[in-house]
Design an enzyme around this catalytic site. Structure first.
Site, PDB file in Angstrom:
ATOM      1  N   CYS A  80     -75.229  14.173 -66.726  1.00  0.00           N
ATOM      2  CA  CYS A  80     -76.337  13.382 -67.277  1.00  0.00           C
ATOM      3  C   CYS A  80     -76.608  12.129 -66.430  1.00  0.00           C
ATOM      4  CB  CYS A  80     -76.066  13.076 -68.749  1.00  0.00           C
ATOM      5  SG  CYS A  80     -77.574  12.705 -69.634  1.00  0.00           S
ATOM      6  N   HIS A 172     -74.102  17.334 -71.535  1.00  0.00           N
ATOM      7  CA  HIS A 172     -72.767  16.729 -71.693  1.00  0.00           C
ATOM      8  C   HIS A 172     -71.759  17.815 -72.039  1.00  0.00           C
ATOM      9  CE1 HIS A 172     -73.584  12.272 -72.110  1.00  0.00           C
ATOM     10  NE2 HIS A 172     -74.810  12.743 -72.179  1.00  0.00           N
ATOM     11  N   GLU A 174     -68.667  17.754 -72.245  1.00  0.00           N
ATOM     12  CA  GLU A 174     -67.473  17.258 -72.945  1.00  0.00           C
ATOM     13  C   GLU A 174     -67.712  17.102 -74.456  1.00  0.00           C
ATOM     14  OE1 GLU A 174     -69.691  15.556 -71.471  1.00  0.00           O
ATOM     15  OE2 GLU A 174     -69.938  13.579 -72.368  1.00  0.00           O
TER      16      GLU A 174
HETATM   17  N1  GLN Z   1     -81.175   8.483 -69.979  1.00  0.00           N
HETATM   18  C1  GLN Z   1     -79.947   8.060 -69.347  1.00  0.00           C
HETATM   19  C2  GLN Z   1     -80.231   7.466 -67.972  1.00  0.00           C
HETATM   20  O1  GLN Z   1     -81.308   7.550 -67.485  1.00  0.00           O
HETATM   21  C3  GLN Z   1     -78.981   9.209 -69.238  1.00  0.00           C
HETATM   22  C4  GLN Z   1     -78.559   9.665 -70.616  1.00  0.00           C
HETATM   23  C5  GLN Z   1     -77.188  10.249 -70.691  1.00  0.00           C
HETATM   24  O2  GLN Z   1     -76.371  10.113 -69.766  1.00  0.00           O
HETATM   25  N2  GLN Z   1     -76.876  10.848 -71.799  1.00  0.00           N
HETATM   26  O3  GLN Z   1     -79.364   6.911 -67.396  1.00  0.00           O
END
Ligand code: GLN
Length: 191
Positions: A80, A172, A174
């Protein structure tokens, strides 16, 4: 072979990754400063807020060490926000950190902001069964360079990829009990 994985622990879903690795019986340590990367077999850059994580990487003096860790061929897994940080993302308009480990452009918050947290299952190249995937204000990958292997798409958008020793997912892995993608990462190291 016993391996040790570091989890970059400056902001974000650090505890969740440490717990998941523990469940998988893998030694896991928090990485807060450059010295903490010594002797590790791999590193997870967790989800969270990519601007904040990038700023803290710079403030803790970790940026150069992350680049040398990458050049040593050590396995790196960005989830992410970690995916965003691992990208080259040449078209981004801020001075937010991009480590450039994977030749790809990303769309931050690509599924929308608040409403766009959801759970689904994905076909994932290299994993036999569908994987459960939790997306939280996730980015997607807009385009990839020629050396990048696409591993999963959702709704026509690329959400997982790898280039050499670096793996990234927009979701994610995890946060569910389906640890197939974490195992895929550990297999890259030769667990
Ligand atoms: N929207 C977040 C970002 O731009 C990422 C979101 C996440 O890691 N769950 O950093």
């Amino acid at each position: 072979m016993a391996i040790t994985i570091g989890v970059l622990a400056v902001q974000g879903a650090v505890r969740e990754h440490l717990l998941a690795l523990k469940v998988l019986g893998v030694k896991a340590v928090s990485v807060k400063k450059a010295e903490d990367l010594e002797g590790l077999d791999g590193l997870i850059i967790p989800g969270g807020e990519s601007t904040a994580i990038g700023r803290l990487i710079r403030e803790q003096g970790l940026e150069d060490r992350l680049h040398s860790f990458h050049k040593e061929g050590k396995a790196i897994f960005g989830t992410c926000a970690g995916l965003i940080l691992c990208s080259t993302d040449k078209s981004h308009k801020t001075d937010d950190l991009r480590l450039g480990f994977i030749d790809m452009e990303v769309e931050r918050n690509g599924f929308g902001r608040q409403v766009a947290s959801f759970e689904t299952s994905l076909n994932f190249e290299g994993i036999d069964q569908e994987v459960e995937a939790v997306f939280i204000r996730a980015p997607y990958i807009q385009s990839v360079g020629p050396d990048v292997k696409v591993l999963a798409t959702f709704d026509g958008k690329i959400v997982a990829a790898e280039q050499d020793n670096v793996l990234v997912t927009a979701h994610h892995p995890e946060l569910t009990e389906d640890y197939a993608v974490l195992n895929y990462f550990l297999d890259k190291i030769g667990k």
